[in-house]
Every structure is written in C-alpha cells, then in structure tokens.
Write an enzyme that holds these catalytic residues in place. Structure first.
Site, short mmCIF file in Angstrom:
data_model
loop_
_atom_site.label_atom_id
_atom_site.label_comp_id
_atom_site.label_asym_id
_atom_site.label_seq_id
_atom_site.Cartn_x
_atom_site.Cartn_y
_atom_site.Cartn_z
N TYR A 158 2.96 -7.82 -7.67
CA TYR A 158 2.34 -6.63 -8.26
C TYR A 158 3.10 -6.20 -9.50
O TYR A 158 2.52 -5.93 -10.56
CB TYR A 158 2.33 -5.51 -7.21
N LYS A 162 1.76 -6.13 -13.38
CA LYS A 162 1.68 -4.86 -14.13
C LYS A 162 2.59 -4.89 -15.36
O LYS A 162 2.31 -4.24 -16.36
CB LYS A 162 2.02 -3.69 -13.19
P1 NAI Z 1 -8.09 1.41 -5.07
O1 NAI Z 1 -7.75 0.30 -4.17
O2 NAI Z 1 -8.52 2.71 -4.49
O3 NAI Z 1 -9.20 0.97 -6.13
C1 NAI Z 1 -9.17 -0.27 -6.77
C2 NAI Z 1 -10.59 -0.65 -7.08
O4 NAI Z 1 -10.59 -1.94 -7.71
C3 NAI Z 1 -11.43 -0.75 -5.82
O5 NAI Z 1 -12.65 -0.08 -6.03
C4 NAI Z 1 -11.66 -2.26 -5.68
O6 NAI Z 1 -12.88 -2.57 -5.07
C5 NAI Z 1 -11.63 -2.69 -7.13
N1 NAI Z 1 -11.38 -4.11 -7.26
C6 NAI Z 1 -10.49 -4.84 -6.59
N2 NAI Z 1 -10.58 -6.13 -6.94
C7 NAI Z 1 -11.57 -6.21 -7.89
C8 NAI Z 1 -12.13 -7.25 -8.65
N3 NAI Z 1 -11.72 -8.50 -8.50
N4 NAI Z 1 -13.12 -6.97 -9.52
C9 NAI Z 1 -13.57 -5.70 -9.67
N5 NAI Z 1 -13.08 -4.66 -8.96
C10 NAI Z 1 -12.08 -4.92 -8.09
O7 NAI Z 1 -6.84 1.61 -6.02
P2 NAI Z 1 -6.45 2.75 -7.05
O8 NAI Z 1 -5.29 3.45 -6.50
O9 NAI Z 1 -7.63 3.54 -7.47
O10 NAI Z 1 -5.93 1.84 -8.26
C11 NAI Z 1 -6.62 1.66 -9.48
C12 NAI Z 1 -5.68 0.97 -10.44
O11 NAI Z 1 -4.52 1.79 -10.64
C13 NAI Z 1 -5.16 -0.37 -9.93
O12 NAI Z 1 -5.05 -1.26 -11.02
C14 NAI Z 1 -3.78 -0.03 -9.39
O13 NAI Z 1 -2.92 -1.13 -9.40
C15 NAI Z 1 -3.35 1.04 -10.37
N6 NAI Z 1 -2.30 1.92 -9.88
C16 NAI Z 1 -2.47 2.66 -8.73
C17 NAI Z 1 -1.46 3.48 -8.28
C18 NAI Z 1 -1.58 4.30 -7.03
O14 NAI Z 1 -0.57 4.90 -6.63
N7 NAI Z 1 -2.73 4.40 -6.39
C19 NAI Z 1 -0.19 3.57 -9.00
C20 NAI Z 1 -0.12 2.77 -10.20
C21 NAI Z 1 -1.15 1.98 -10.62
#
Ligand code: NAI
Length: 251
Positions: A158, A162
C-alpha cells in the site's frame, strides 16, 4: 457562481467512502459527474448515488468498470466523452489495501494493490490527457495517503503504491504544465470509511486519535473539500503538490 459550474468530472471508485463524498461535493458545486464502481455488489449504491447527484441538478452517470484494466479505462473515457462531451477534472480515487507483513505477503497480494492503486492512475491519466490537451486545461487529482509518505509496518505494498502516486503526480505536473493541465495529489490520514472500519473499535480508535493533533479522524467531506480546492480555479497556480489532509499526524 458555483466553483465547478459547467465542468465535467470523472471520479473513480465513488460508490462509497471518499469517492462518494467527492462526487457529492463536486455536484453541489455544479459539476457533471461520471463515476465508476467495480463490483456487482455496489450496483445498488451506485444507482442511489446517481439519483442523488441528478437531484442536485447536474448530469450524473455511474459506469461499472475496473480502473486497473487499461483497455477498460480507454473504453470508459471514450464513453464519457461521447456522453458528456468534455472531461475537465479527473479524480483517481479507487484504491484497496491487502495488508500483510512482508514475510507473509504473496506476489498476488502485491500485484493486486499495485494494479488497483497505481496502475489505475496511469490508465486513467493517460486517457484523460488527450481531451485535456485539446481543451488546453484540466485538473488531475490523485488519492495518495500519509502511508505513502511515512510508511507503515504491514503495509509495504500500500505504501509503495501511494508513494508511487506522488512521484507520478510530480512527473505529470512537469510534463503537462505547459498545456495548462495541473496534477496534484492528496495524502489523507485516517478517514472514517469502510477501508478503516477496523479502527472503529473504542480502545484502538482512541489510541490512534491521541496521536492526531486535531484529535479526530477525517470525514469524507474533509477530504472532498481539498479535492474541490484542487479541482477549481482557486488552485490555478498549484501543480505537482501533495496536500496532506491528516489532522497534523505527519508533522
Ligand atoms: P473504500 O474502500 O471505502 O472505497 C474505495 C472504492 O474504490 C470502493 O468503492 C471500491 O469499490 C473502489 N474500487 C476498488 N477497486 C476498484 C477498481 N479496480 N476499479 C474501480 N473502483 C475500485 O475506501 P476509501 O477510504 O473511500 O478510500 C478511497 C481512496 O482514499 C483510496 O485510494 C484509499 O487508498 C485512499 N485513502 C483512504 C484513507 C482512509 O483512511 N480511508 C486514508 C488515505 C488514503
């Protein structure tokens, strides 16, 4: 005048979490939204979001497509151009984590994380560059993470994905700045979404929060506000940057 009036934005992985918050925030500011989701289990959520965005008076459409698949990304972007006519903003938000200590991490786990988190950013950015160059403007926003900046035991894949996003963002900013295309990243700390649901349990949540100067996790809206700034003309002279939105965790 709304900040994103008459703009069209792509948001990947927007059926829930941060992506959903960004799609809603952008629509509230007048942007038309083409968003993606990947799994059949998200279809209901995606159509609910499509309706919610449309009710805000903008054009909105959900596309089931895998951001990690290069050919599928090309088809998606062509479909968006055919249906929306333009792409002004691209938010590369889709991401996953498959955490494991290096000793136990499999090549498949490593590849999955790199493909969804990093290759997807290449896929989508490459596709949106053409219409943005033609329009002589564009804003690309890539979702990195504080973990890409500071690393974390058990999260090497991860963190690498990132951190890769940050290097990619800087390079694209240098490549496309002369075309008035900006490319920035956001590095959130802990955000309350399904991805971090394991932190909800009382004791560990309190432990994590005690290390955050602002004393709380971020909401999706906190991150969406940063994305709005980077998408809008308020940030017209900002490119190649990674904006930390971590409540002060990394100072
Ligand atoms: P989440 O798991 O709630 O949402 C991620 C979304 O990406 C989901 O809707 C999923 O279906 C979609 N997804 C996964 N694989 C996919 C693919 N191959 N093609 C299209 N869509 C796909 O996660 P969250 O927390 O909303 O994260 C969003 C972004 O923010 C991610 O890139 C995550 O790494 C990043 N992030 C999140 C943090 C957190 O604390 N939640 C902290 C730092 C970064």
């Amino acid at each position: 005048m709304k900040l994103l009036q008459a703009k069209t934005a792509i948001v990947t992985g927007a059926a829930r979490g941060i992506g959903e918050a960004i799609a809603i925030k952008f629509a509230e500011e007048g942007a038309n939204i083409a968003f993606t989701y990947v799994s059949d289990s998200s279809t209901d959520k995606a159509s609910a979001l499509e309706q919610k965005l449309s009710a805000l008076g903008v054009k909105a459409k959900a596309y089931k497509t895998n951001a990690a698949d290069f050919a599928a990304s090309e088809i998606f972007v062509n479909n968006v151009l055919a249906e929306f006519g333009q792409i002004d903003i691209c938010v590369n938000n889709a991401g996953i984590s498959k955490d494991n200590l290096l000793l136990r991490m499999t090549p498949e786990q490593w590849d999955d994380v790199m493909n969804v988190n990093l290759k997807s950013v290449f896929n989508m950015t490459k596709q949106v560059t053409r219409p943005m160059m033609k329009a002589k403007s564009g804003s690309i926003i890539n979702m990195s993470s504080i973990i890409g900046e500071i690393g974390n035991a058990g999260q090497s894949s991860y963190a690498a994905s990132k951190a890769g996003i940050i290097g990619f963002t800087k390079s694209i900013a240098k490549e496309l700045g002369s075309r008035n295309i900006r490319c920035n990243a956001i590095a959130p700390g802990f955000v309350e979404t399904d991805m971090t649901s394991y932190l909800k349990d009382g004791d560990s949540a309190d432990k994590y929060k005690s290390n955050i100067p602002l004393g709380r996790f971020a909401s999706g809206e906190d991150i969406a506000n940063v994305a709005l700034f980077l998408a809008s003309s308020l940030s017209n002279y900002i490119t190649g940057q990674t904006i930390s939105a971590c409540g002060g965790l990394n100072i």
